[in-house]
Design an enzyme around this catalytic site. Structure first.
Site, PDB file in Angstrom:
ATOM      1  CG  ASN A 169      -7.921  -2.042  -5.095  1.00 19.68           C
ATOM      2  OD1 ASN A 169      -7.018  -2.854  -4.944  1.00 19.68           O
ATOM      3  ND2 ASN A 169      -8.143  -1.066  -4.202  1.00 19.68           N
TER       4      ASN A 169
ATOM      5  CG  ASP B 220      -2.076   0.955   1.114  1.00 18.99           C
ATOM      6  OD1 ASP B 220      -2.349   1.426  -0.004  1.00 18.99           O
ATOM      7  OD2 ASP B 220      -2.712   1.240   2.150  1.00 18.99           O
TER       8      ASP B 220
HETATM    9  C1  IPE Z   1      -5.425  -2.719  -0.174  1.00 16.48           C
HETATM   10  O1  IPE Z   1      -5.103  -1.390  -0.268  1.00 16.48           O
HETATM   11  C2  IPE Z   1      -5.367  -3.359  -1.532  1.00 16.48           C
HETATM   12  C3  IPE Z   1      -4.040  -3.505  -2.122  1.00 16.48           C
HETATM   13  C4  IPE Z   1      -2.922  -3.119  -1.598  1.00 16.48           C
HETATM   14  C5  IPE Z   1      -4.010  -4.152  -3.402  1.00 16.48           C
HETATM   15  P1  IPE Z   1      -6.205  -0.242  -0.430  1.00 16.48           P
HETATM   16  O2  IPE Z   1      -5.467   1.015  -0.570  1.00 16.48           O
HETATM   17  O3  IPE Z   1      -7.144  -0.614  -1.515  1.00 16.48           O
HETATM   18  O4  IPE Z   1      -6.982  -0.344   0.948  1.00 16.48           O
HETATM   19  P2  IPE Z   1      -7.829   0.761   1.714  1.00 16.48           P
HETATM   20  O5  IPE Z   1      -8.843   1.275   0.756  1.00 16.48           O
HETATM   21  O6  IPE Z   1      -6.881   1.828   2.154  1.00 16.48           O
HETATM   22  O7  IPE Z   1      -8.410   0.016   2.888  1.00 16.48           O
HETATM   23  C1  IPE Z   2      -1.549   0.350  -3.431  1.00 21.40           C
HETATM   24  O1  IPE Z   2      -1.363   1.727  -3.437  1.00 21.40           O
HETATM   25  C2  IPE Z   2      -1.811  -0.206  -4.807  1.00 21.40           C
HETATM   26  C3  IPE Z   2      -3.189  -0.690  -5.006  1.00 21.40           C
HETATM   27  C4  IPE Z   2      -4.155  -0.671  -4.121  1.00 21.40           C
HETATM   28  C5  IPE Z   2      -3.505  -1.225  -6.316  1.00 21.40           C
HETATM   29  P1  IPE Z   2      -2.592   2.732  -3.371  1.00 21.40           P
HETATM   30  O2  IPE Z   2      -3.017   3.053  -4.755  1.00 21.40           O
HETATM   31  O3  IPE Z   2      -3.673   2.206  -2.493  1.00 21.40           O
HETATM   32  O4  IPE Z   2      -1.895   3.995  -2.709  1.00 21.40           O
HETATM   33  P2  IPE Z   2      -2.509   4.971  -1.639  1.00 21.40           P
HETATM   34  O5  IPE Z   2      -3.046   4.142  -0.512  1.00 21.40           O
HETATM   35  O6  IPE Z   2      -3.584   5.742  -2.316  1.00 21.40           O
HETATM   36  O7  IPE Z   2      -1.356   5.821  -1.209  1.00 21.40           O
HETATM   37 MG    MG Z   3      -4.087   2.393  -0.528  1.00 17.49          MG
END
Ligand code: IPE
Ligand code: IPE
Ligand code: MG
Length: 231
Positions: A68, A20
């Site tokens: 997602n 993340d």
């Molecule tokens: C979890 O991260 C999913 C992945 C890392 C693929 P998210 O960024 O989607 O989770 P939330 O929305 O912060 O809980």
């Molecule tokens: C994780 O990074 C990747 C996926 C969930 C696909 P994020 O896209 O969730 O990054 P933040 O949480 O917005 O920083």
């Molecule tokens: Mg995230």
């Protein structure tokens, strides 16, 4: 009595990572989120290259959750294109590095060309000895519901039969779950499998995560006392 459980050895066999923080990494630099995702893929590549040195039997990476899809069409499209590019560019390395790819989640529901690429990659890496499990279109509650339905269909609903029908049934028990970016939640990842996993939440944003950080996490894990409810 067969193989010793890993908690008696102190070595982790199976680590899972919630990767993340790509978006925040980009935002801090005034860059588009897509660049954060690109850099995130580079961090994955370095980690997979180091897999043989970690001593792990399995590394599971949360790449795309079933939630997602709620992101903008542009961002989802960027992520899917990155996936296409990554499989194409890195498959030869997986094969050369003895990696066996596994996909968990409802990946068959991805775009047909991605499903086809994944099937090809699964086939070509099937002899690898270290597992790289990638969670794609993955949601743990959905996985548990699917497993419970299969268990019910054979008339045997208990912990053992549900576990046997999870996507992770053939993987070693989860030892350590890591989440980057400072968020302290599981976001629908490996809820069942985490029952007795150790947890590590670190502030590093995913694109900045390095193989050395994984190595430190494994050292930290080796110091933990796992009790599994006993004493
Ligand atoms: C979890 O991260 C999913 C992945 C890392 C693929 P998210 O960024 O989607 O989770 P939330 O929305 O912060 O809980
Ligand atoms: C994780 O990074 C990747 C996926 C969930 C696909 P994020 O896209 O969730 O990054 P933040 O949480 O917005 O920083
Ligand atoms: Mg995230």
């Amino acid at each position: 009595m067969g193989e010793k459980p890993s908690h008696e050895i102190g070595r982790a066999r199976h680590v899972a990572i919630i990767m993340d923080g790509n978006g925040r990494w980009a935002k801090r630099r005034g860059l588009p989120r897509s660049i954060g995702h690109q850099r995130g893929v580079e961090a994955v590549r370095e980690l997979v290259r180091s897999l043989a040195n970690t001593g792990l039997d399995c590394l599971t990476l949360y790449a795309f959750s079933s939630e997602n899809w709620k992101r903008s069409d542009d961002e989802v499209g960027d992520l899917m294109n990155l996936m296409r590019k990554f499989i194409k560019s890195d498959l030869p390395e997986f094969i050369a590095n003895d990696v066996r790819l596994k996909i968990i989640g409802d990946w068959q529901a991805l775009a047909p060309d991605i499903v086809e690429m994944l099937e090809d990659a699964l086939d070509k890496t099937s002899n690898g000895s270290r597992v790289l499990a990638v969670a794609l279109n993955y949601g743990s509650q959905q996985e548990i519901a699917r497993a419970a339905a299969k268990a019910a269909a054979i008339g045997e609903v208990n912990e053992r039969s549900i576990a046997a029908h999870l996507d992770t049934a053939d993987l070693p028990p989860l030892d350590l779950l890591i989440r980057t970016s400072g968020e302290i939640r599981l976001s629908n990842f490996l809820l069942w499998q985490s029952a007795y996993a150790e947890m590590l939440f670190i502030d590093t944003l995913w694109p900045d995560f390095t193989p050395q950080m994984l190595s430190h996490a494994l050292d930290d894990f080796a110091q933990r006392e796992r009790r599994f409810g006993g004493r």
